[in-house]
Design a protein around this motif. Structure first.
Motif, PDB file in Angstrom:
ATOM      1  N   UNK A  12       0.313  -1.079   0.047  1.00 53.96           N
ATOM      2  CA  UNK A  12      -0.221   0.023  -0.280  1.00 53.96           C
ATOM      3  C   UNK A  12       1.090   0.833  -0.489  1.00 53.96           C
ATOM      4  N   UNK A  13       2.056   0.758   0.379  1.00 53.28           N
ATOM      5  CA  UNK A  13       2.857   2.630   0.782  1.00 53.28           C
ATOM      6  C   UNK A  13       3.317   2.141   0.263  1.00 53.28           C
ATOM      7  N   UNK A  14       3.870   1.494  -0.899  1.00 50.98           N
ATOM      8  CA  UNK A  14       4.670   0.934  -2.277  1.00 50.98           C
ATOM      9  C   UNK A  14       6.655   1.162  -1.310  1.00 50.98           C
ATOM     10  N   UNK A  15       6.784   0.416  -0.870  1.00 47.50           N
ATOM     11  CA  UNK A  15       7.769   0.694   0.361  1.00 47.50           C
ATOM     12  C   UNK A  15       8.474  -1.404  -0.892  1.00 47.50           C
ATOM     13  N   UNK A  16       9.841  -1.201  -0.570  1.00 48.04           N
ATOM     14  CA  UNK A  16      10.429  -2.318  -1.463  1.00 48.04           C
ATOM     15  C   UNK A  16      10.851  -3.390  -0.362  1.00 48.04           C
ATOM     16  N   UNK A  17      10.388  -4.962  -0.258  1.00 46.61           N
ATOM     17  CA  UNK A  17      10.829  -5.492   0.613  1.00 46.61           C
ATOM     18  C   UNK A  17      12.688  -5.224   0.288  1.00 46.61           C
ATOM     19  N   UNK A 120      12.366   0.628 -10.123  1.00 49.84           N
ATOM     20  CA  UNK A 120      11.482   0.254  -9.088  1.00 49.84           C
ATOM     21  C   UNK A 120      10.393   0.189  -9.618  1.00 49.84           C
ATOM     22  N   UNK A 121       9.673   0.945 -10.355  1.00 55.58           N
ATOM     23  CA  UNK A 121       8.548   0.396 -11.014  1.00 55.58           C
ATOM     24  C   UNK A 121       8.298  -1.279 -11.493  1.00 55.58           C
ATOM     25  N   UNK A 122       9.723  -2.274 -11.526  1.00 59.24           N
ATOM     26  CA  UNK A 122       9.479  -3.498 -12.134  1.00 59.24           C
ATOM     27  C   UNK A 122       9.163  -4.125 -10.770  1.00 59.24           C
ATOM     28  N   UNK A 123       9.996  -3.311 -10.023  1.00 55.79           N
ATOM     29  CA  UNK A 123       9.685  -4.492  -8.844  1.00 55.79           C
ATOM     30  C   UNK A 123       9.021  -4.556  -8.117  1.00 55.79           C
ATOM     31  N   UNK A 124       8.369  -3.147  -8.007  1.00 56.24           N
ATOM     32  CA  UNK A 124       7.076  -2.995  -6.927  1.00 56.24           C
ATOM     33  C   UNK A 124       5.786  -4.101  -8.038  1.00 56.24           C
TER      34      UNK A 124
END
Length: 148
Positions: A12-17, A120-124
């Motif tokens: 929800x908060x767009x945080x990458x693991x 970043x977009x791809x990883x999200x």
């Protein structure tokens, strides 16, 4: 219950693991190294493919399995797995010839900030994948698996 709350909050908060964050940082650092050829001591450790119009790199040879854990080896694997998804493909011109760099975001001349946003977009998108009935679970498909 805690895992569900963490997964929902992270997405929800767009945080990458942490696994995807590792992939992002390795890819961006490698992009900078290849683009600027600096530091030269690290830049010379990476070898690009000799095939025409290829942005891939040659995997370094290794004798020991522990060598697979270094930055050059892992970085090459991450780079080769992502490069086709990050860079745009150049299309042949009217004479059916592909001119490297003719497409705006097709090579190392691309701005670093745009490459950061694309990775970043791809990883999200990868992180937010879910399987019906298992939406609350972290699955292997939620991390870019080559880095693990």
């Amino acid at each position: 219950k805690q895992w569900y709350q963490r997964r929902v909050r992270v997405n929800k908060e767009n945080i990458l693991c942490i696994h995807n964050m590792y992939v992002q940082h390795v890819f961006v650092e490698l992009f900078k190294i290849l683009k600027e050829h600096q530091p030269i001591s690290i830049s010379c450790l990476f070898q690009t493919s000799t095939r025409v119009n290829s942005q891939t790199m040659l995997l370094p040879r290794h004798k020991l399995d522990i060598t697979k854990q270094n930055f050059v080896y892992k970085g090459t694997i991450i780079w080769n797995s992502l490069i086709d998804k990050i860079f745009e493909k150049c299309v042949p011109n009217h004479e059916n010839v592909v001119v490297p760099g003719s497409c705006k975001l097709s090579d190392l001349s691309s701005p670093i900030s745009i490459m950061k946003n694309r990775i970043k977009s791809l990883l999200f998108a990868t992180q937010k994948l879910s399987t019906p009935g298992r939406e609350i679970e972290w699955l292997p498909s939620n991390s870019w698996s080559v880095a693990l």
